[in-house]
Design an enzyme around this catalytic site. Structure first.
Site, short mmCIF file in Angstrom:
data_model
loop_
_atom_site.label_atom_id
_atom_site.label_comp_id
_atom_site.label_asym_id
_atom_site.label_seq_id
_atom_site.Cartn_x
_atom_site.Cartn_y
_atom_site.Cartn_z
N HIS A 76 92.80 -10.22 38.69
CA HIS A 76 91.77 -11.18 38.29
C HIS A 76 91.57 -11.15 36.78
CE1 HIS A 76 89.56 -7.45 39.21
NE2 HIS A 76 88.68 -7.83 38.29
N ASP A 103 91.27 -3.89 39.47
CA ASP A 103 90.33 -2.80 39.22
C ASP A 103 90.80 -1.49 39.85
OD1 ASP A 103 88.69 -4.72 38.06
OD2 ASP A 103 87.48 -4.99 39.86
N ARG A 144 78.03 -6.03 40.47
CA ARG A 144 79.24 -5.70 41.22
C ARG A 144 79.06 -4.45 42.05
NH1 ARG A 144 84.88 -4.07 38.40
NH2 ARG A 144 84.76 -2.11 39.54
N HIS A 172 94.04 -8.21 35.27
CA HIS A 172 94.07 -6.80 35.69
C HIS A 172 93.71 -6.71 37.16
CE1 HIS A 172 89.81 -7.62 35.03
NE2 HIS A 172 89.54 -6.60 35.82
O1 LIG Z 1 82.89 -10.98 35.31
C1 LIG Z 1 83.80 -11.31 36.07
O2 LIG Z 1 83.98 -12.46 36.44
C2 LIG Z 1 84.73 -10.25 36.58
C3 LIG Z 1 84.76 -9.06 35.69
C4 LIG Z 1 85.66 -7.98 36.22
O3 LIG Z 1 86.79 -7.85 35.84
C5 LIG Z 1 85.16 -7.10 37.27
O4 LIG Z 1 83.98 -7.16 37.62
O5 LIG Z 1 85.96 -6.31 37.79
FE LIG Z 2 87.85 -6.37 37.00
#
Ligand SMILES: O=C(O)CCC(=O)C(=O)O
Ligand SMILES: [Fe+2]
Length: 275
Positions: free
Chosen positions: A250, A97, A265, A95
């Site tokens: 990702h 984000d 994040r 996907h």
């Molecule tokens: O946990 C991760 O490695 C990425 C998860 C994810 O898709 C995000 O944080 O946007």
């Molecule tokens: Fe993500």
């Protein structure tokens, strides 16, 4: 500062820099590298939650994610975690984000806070390389098309996550999202053509139903992952990754059942997208 590609067409590892204290000149070089390579990885970072927030603001602003739990003491930080007894992770399929926002987030700064003993890698795929690899016929077919994106089917009260053991963690069940973007965008800083549809959030082409859109969408989703446009990150304590949501897809690999993983994040504000 030294830059080493992670794979032929996606990702760069940048060493010799501490993100928390880097100069304006280094910051500019890091931005350019991420716009081009899609994702940059930094090892051995001293990066407190305060540093994380300061860095996001310095980059150009922070978008608060509508759905993930927020860090209690630092509301700009979204907590991307999976408990040892949970089976479903966040972002466990390809996907990009926030494409459901009309001004989608530029990218994210993800920091490893607790890692499983092994596994839990993250993968990225470069959508510039994906576009380049399309046949001339497909390029002509998608020229000028726009697509509708939403996250409602994933996060609503009876959506995809609600049917899993991740449902209880998430917020924003009543939100309504929707945005229209060109199927091929130009990167706002590099000008490179990028394929901008993704399996998670892209529903249909403008002027076509979901059903009518699916054959071409499926074809594009399959074409977006080529043999050589991906890179994979094995996280270690102190690793920080920064990615560009326009340039990449990702996928958080969910192969560490029975272990806890927690990432922090910060989502970086973006700009409107154009063909
Ligand atoms: O946990 C991760 O490695 C990425 C998860 C994810 O898709 C995000 O944080 O946007
Ligand atoms: Fe993500």
């Amino acid at each position: 500062m030294k830059m080493t590609p992670m794979a032929p067409k996606c990702g760069v590892e940048i060493s010799g820099i501490q993100l928390a204290t880097c100069s304006d000149e280094e910051m500019e070089a890091v931005k350019q590298a991420i716009y081009e390579h899609g994702v940059a990885v930094f090892r051995d970072q001293e990066f407190s939650p305060e540093d994380h927030i300061r860095f996001g603001k310095r980059w150009g602003g922070i978008d608060i994610n509508n759905y993930f739990p927020l860090q209690q003491d630092f509301q700009e930080i979204a907590v991307v975690k999976k408990e040892a007894d949970q089976k479903t992770n966040i972002g466990g399929d390809w996907h990009t984000d926030h494409s459901y926002d009309q001004i989608p987030a530029m990218g994210s700064v993800l920091v490893a806070r607790e890692l499983p003993p092994s596994g839990g890698d993250t993968m990225w795929a470069h959508m510039g390389a994906a576009y380049d690899a399309l046949s001339d016929e497909v390029k002509a077919e998608i020229e000028g098309l726009e697509a509708f994106h939403t996250a409602d089917h994933i996060y609503k009260a009876d959506g995809l996550y609600a049917q899993t053991d991740m449902g209880r963690e998430l917020r924003g069940h009543d939100l309504k999202t929707g945005a229209v973007h060109p199927v091929v965008i130009r990167h706002p800083h590099t000008g490179r053509k990028l394929l901008y549809v993704n399996k998670a959030f892209t529903i249909n082409f403008v002027g076509k139903t979901r059903e009518e859109s699916m054959p071409l969408l499926e074809k594009l989703f399959a074409a977006a992952l080529t043999d050589d446009n991906q890179c994979r990150l094995e996280w270690k304590p102190g690793t920080v990754a920064i990615w560009d949501n326009r340039t990449t897809w990702h996928n958080a690999v969910n192969d560490y059942q029975g272990h806890r993983r927690e990432m922090h994040r910060i989502t970086l504000s973006g700009e409107a997208l154009a063909a």
